[in-house]
Design a protein around this motif. Structure first.
Motif, PDB file in Angstrom:
ATOM      1  N   LEU A   1      51.360  72.638  84.522  1.00  0.00           N
ATOM      2  CA  LEU A   1      51.067  73.889  83.816  1.00  0.00           C
ATOM      3  C   LEU A   1      49.602  74.293  83.976  1.00  0.00           C
ATOM      4  O   LEU A   1      49.289  75.459  84.225  1.00  0.00           O
TER       5      LEU A   1
ATOM      6  N   PHE B   1      46.977  80.860  89.091  1.00  0.00           N
ATOM      7  CA  PHE B   1      47.328  82.245  88.776  1.00  0.00           C
ATOM      8  C   PHE B   1      46.069  83.053  88.447  1.00  0.00           C
ATOM      9  O   PHE B   1      45.864  84.167  88.922  1.00  0.00           O
TER      10      PHE B   1
ATOM     11  N   GLN C   1      48.991  75.492  87.522  1.00  0.00           N
ATOM     12  CA  GLN C   1      49.558  76.811  87.787  1.00  0.00           C
ATOM     13  C   GLN C   1      48.744  77.903  87.116  1.00  0.00           C
ATOM     14  O   GLN C   1      48.503  78.971  87.687  1.00  0.00           O
ATOM     15  N   LYS C   2      48.294  77.617  85.917  1.00  0.00           N
ATOM     16  CA  LYS C   2      47.515  78.600  85.183  1.00  0.00           C
ATOM     17  C   LYS C   2      46.226  78.933  85.948  1.00  0.00           C
ATOM     18  O   LYS C   2      45.875  80.107  86.131  1.00  0.00           O
TER      19      LYS C   2
END
Lengths: 621, 310
Positions: free
Chosen positions: A562, A569, A565-566
């Protein structure tokens, strides 16, 4: 029984979670995370129920009871002396259990047959009986080779009488009481007195005193004469204890003769119970009834137990003194115990060797029939496999020879101690001897109990094992008690001696199997519940650990993904935003974003897009 | 005078009597206490007491953990629910605001349609809720003997069996309660594991909210830029052709930069559309409005994306 793996949780590793999460679109991560099972869906109550089932399956009457009972019967047949198996410790029960539980990794141990041990001990006790020759009462009758072997110490007797009369002419009898509770009067014997009485028509025998040995001399000689530590002189000494003399009427002394008061009472009771009496028996009973009333009986029997205590303590004191003073006595017994243990060592060693060979070979034969000759041998041809098997058996036998001899030597050492203690115990007499006998008779049980106590099992398991051990020991001894009385008649049948042995072995074997089985069923110390509880604990702890490990792995992998990915992004979105603000071409960051989201785009270049616009009047998102 | 002595003496005596009585009571108490200790060990009451204490303890522990778990999970689930609603609003916004703006803008250049409707995810607690946890077993199922109920027949049975019966039952009871403790520990472990899982899920849904938020704002900014470009081009082409009523700009005549913007918006629309058509926690939800045909297409699309994603 189910293995621990039957209760295992699925195992989840961080790597596995990572690869699963990274294989899917960041948009789908939540769904993935929700669907991951960190533990199985089995309810804890179901797991518990399964463990309970596992423990309740155990009971199988055929295995637990029928088989051992049949083996007990076989044990009886195998114990026939001529087969020579018994003294080698070979029984059907042992053979079967050795063969069934055989495995090449285990090592051999030696075992004991309680009943047989008891028989040996009894034989040993018999050999300790001292032969003191014929009973001789007076010094005058003593053999010229053994001038000291006579039982009556006249000096002590006279001394007691003189002390009792102390110049009186008349005294009271020590035991006889009439129905009014008055003691009987007695006088010293003399011709004038006799004549005087006869002139009055009175019976002199009833009024003349006698000094009686309460425990008769012959009785003492027979009962205590078997002790090797005691000489006839010692017995004479004890018989002359003041407590063993009673001044009574000559009449009663004549009735009593060489029996003790309790023997006499037994005799009276027997006569009373008998439906038909001969003339002589009638006379004896009548004389007993007239001359010994209830009060006299009570006094006499009380006095007898005093006399017995005095005589026995006198004799036991003597034995103790001799044991400490006379080293030769103990040494001699030690030598004998040693040679006995050695003889048994040879027998037992042969027996153990036979069992060792039989079990290894029968394992191979069984395995060959059940699984085929080449099974588990790594050989392709039967000949090779066969020779491999024989070699393997031989190797096992040679490897375990040492164990056997070690075990047998240990047994022999224990037997030596046991026989020596037994020899010493046999020197004592009376109640003390009976009490001490418990040590030797329970020798094996005591040793086994100590071994159990020092073991690593739980308290309840120890208590359970010791209870079973004691119960089977007691059953064996009860069997011995019955042997003489109940099975005496079998001895009268043809082959009676062989047969009674067979029956007794079967009887005690079956009885102790049943008793131990019952104890097992009753489970006084809740050993089974304890084992189950331990299993429940172990399994739940195992499952809980797995749940925690799974959750740890899951959490670590998920959080890592997570965060990653954060960040990724944000970097892309930032770039996109900058491109938009600074009027640059945004397409690169859009493609990057679509790629990140794992969204497939069909239009990959501006030329494609132009072509699409040209080709289609209407485009669809 | 005598009266005073008498009362003094009587008070002394009554003091002494009190003292004797007190000592006597102490002795009796001590004897009773020791006797009870022996009796309790003999009958197994000591073991029974231990079982009771443990039962009490695990019941309390379980209840406490269960309450904590319920509270925390309700809060977490509510948080997740809030985020799902936010996502639903974003989805609606994508269709209602962003796409309609995109369509109206791009229609000046080329005919564009967006098929389908946003997928409104229905949040269901069922996906997140742990299965009903099994609490500590009923007392009467675990306790095979109850020393608290006095009964003469029972006491007689303790004595007659030399205490074997009651000791055994007490021990079995203790073992059962210990087993229950092990089982309860698993239940607690499952709850804790589930809470940690929920926290992670909440965090992941947080990420998704951010994706929507940031992408929509970028999309909107890009639309602004595109609008400005189109506007400029319209003025340019109008001034050149003089045809004020021309419906569309000729895309072949506008600078490539605007085509690139169009392309970026087109592709980003596809991304947003997919995002708006997905369920994030589960498949349960409904397609907002629109006709059946569209819904069916959308559903197939979702399924196929899931297929790719999985």
């Amino acid at each position: 029984m189910a293995t621990k793996n039957d209760y295992a949780q699925p195992v989840i590793s961080t790597e596995q979670v990572l690869s699963e999460l990274q294989g899917c679109s960041p948009l789908q991560v939540s769904k993935q995370l929700i669907n991951m099972e960190l533990h199985d869906q089995r309810e804890s109550l179901a797991v518990m129920a399964q463990i309970y089932d596992e423990f309740e399956q155990g009971g199988n009457v055929t295995d637990e009871l029928v088989k051992p009972l049949i083996l007990n019967l076989c044990d009886g047949l195998l114990c026939i002396k001529k087969l020579g198996l018994k003294q080698r410790g070979i029984t059907a029960t042992r053979l079967v259990s050795e063969i069934n539980n055989f495995d090449y990794l285990g090592s051999t141990t030696t075992e004991k047959d309680q009943r047989f041990e008891k028989q040996r001990l009894d034989a040993d006790s018999k050999s300790h009986q001292d032969d003191k020759g014929e009973y001789v009462r007076t010094k005058a009758d003593a053999d010229s080779h053994t001038p000291d072997n006579y039982m009556e110490d006249v000096g002590k007797k006279t001394a007691y009488t003189d002390a009792y009369f102390s110049d009186k002419k008349r005294v009271y009898s020590e035991l006889e009481v009439n129905d009014r509770g008055e003691r009987k009067q007695l006088r010293r014997n003399s011709t004038s007195y006799k004549n005087e009485l006869e002139a009055k028509g009175l019976n002199a025998v009833e009024r003349t005193y006698n000094n009686d040995h309460n425990l008769p001399l012959k009785h003492i000689f027979d009962e205590y004469g078997s002790s090797k530590a005691l000489s006839v002189a010692d017995l004479r000494d004890a018989a002359g204890s003041a407590d063993n003399f009673d001044v009574v009427s000559q009449k009663i002394n004549k009735i009593k003769l060489d029996s003790s008061w309790s023997d006499l009472k037994q005799k009276r009771d027997n006569l009373k119970a008998k439906p038909k009496l001969s003339a002589a028996e009638k006379k004896t009973l009548a004389s007993l009834e007239t001359h010994v009333n209830e009060a006299t009986w009570n006094k006499a029997l009380a006095r007898e137990s005093e006399a017995r205590t005095a005589v026995e303590s006198h004799l036991n004191q003597k034995v103790a003194n001799k044991l400490t003073a006379d080293t030769k006595l103990v040494k001699g017994e030690a030598l004998k115990a040693g040679s006995k243990a050695k003889d048994e060592l040879v027998d037992a060693g042969i027996g153990e060797l036979i069992i060792l060979v039989v079990k290894a070979v029968s394992f191979e034969l069984k395995d060959m029939f059940q699984n085929g000759i080449t099974h588990d041998t790594g050989c392709s041809s039967s000949m090779d496999a066969f020779s491999f098997r024989m070699k393997r058996a031989l190797k096992y036998i040679t490897r375990n020879l040492m164990n056997i001899s070690l075990g047998s030597f240990k047994d022999a050492a224990m037997n030596f101690v046991k026989y020596l203690v037994n020899a010493i115990v046999d020197m004592f007499v009376g109640i003390l001897k009976k009490a001490l006998k418990i040590i030797t008779e329970g020798f094996n049980a005591i040793l086994a109990s100590i071994k159990i106590l020092l073991g690593e099992s739980s308290g309840a398991e120890k208590a359970d094992a010791i209870t079973k051990l004691l119960a089977s020991t007691v059953v064996t001894y009860i069997g011995f008690a019955f042997e003489e009385s109940v099975l005496g008649f079998i001895n009268k049948l043809p082959f009676g001696d062989v047969l009674s042995d067979v029956v007794m072995v079967m009887f005690t074997g079956i009885a102790s199997t049943v008793v131990v089985w019952l104890l097992d069923k009753m489970d006084l110390f809740s050993v089974k519940d304890e084992k189950r509880a331990a299993r429940v604990k172990e399994i739940f702890e195992f499952r809980i650990r797995q749940i925690k490990e799974n959750t740890d792995a899951f959490e670590a992998a998920a959080l890592q993904t997570l965060t990653q990915q954060k960040l990724q992004f944000r970097r892309m979105a930032e770039r996109m935003s900058m491109a938009i603000d600074s009027d640059q071409n945004v397409n690169a960051s859009v493609y990057a974003m679509a790629d990140f989201m794992k969204v497939d785009l069909e239009i990959n270049t501006t030329d494609d897009f132009m072509a699409l616009l040209v080709a289609q009047d209407r485009i669809e998102v | 005078m005598f009266g005073r002595i008498g009362s003094w003496a009587s008070s002394k005596i009554s003091n002494m009597v009190d003292k004797v009585v007190e000592v006597g009571r102490k002795v009796i108490d001590k004897v009773v206490e020791k006797g009870a200790k022996c009796w309790n060990a003999f009958t197994g009451k000591t073991t029974f007491d231990k079982a009771e204490q443990l039962y009490q303890e695990i019941t309390e522990r379980y209840d406490k953990k269960k309450t904590q778990y319920d509270k925390s999970s309700i809060k977490l689930i509510a948080d997740i629910d809030k985020r799902v609603s936010a996502i639903n609003r974003f989805k609606q916004d994508i269709y209602d605001v962003q796409f309609s703006r995109f369509i109206s803008l791009s229609n000046r250049l080329h005919n564009v349609t967006v098929k389908g409707q946003p997928f409104e995810e229905l949040f269901s607690d069922a996906i997140l809720e742990v299965k009903a946890s099994e609490s500590v077993g009923q007392r009467e199922n675990l306790f095979l003997i109850d020393f608290n109920k006095f009964d003469l027949v029972r006491v007689a049975s303790y004595v007659l069996t030399l205490g074997f019966y009651s000791r055994k039952k007490a021990k079995q009871t203790l073992l059962k309660v210990q087993e229950e403790e092990a089982r309860i520990n698993e239940e607690i472990a499952k709850m804790q594991s589930h809470l940690r899982q929920l926290k992670v899920v909440a965090k992941s849904i947080d990420n998704v909210v951010e994706y929507f938020d940031v992408l929509i704002s970028n999309y909107s900014k890009l639309l602004d830029r595109f609008e400005y470009g189109i506007q400029t081009q319209r003025h340019k082409q109008m001034s050149q052709s003089g045809d004020i009523f021309a419906h569309k700009l000729d895309f072949r005549l506008i600078p490539i930069a605007h085509i690139e913007e169009f392309q970026a918006l087109f592709n980003l629309s596809i991304v947003l559309k997919q995002m708006a058509n997905l369920g994030y926690l589960s498949e349960s939800g409904k397609v907002k409005a629109g006709d059946n045909q569209q819904a069916k297409v959308l559903f197939e699309k979702v399924v196929s994306i899931q297929g790719i994603a999985a």
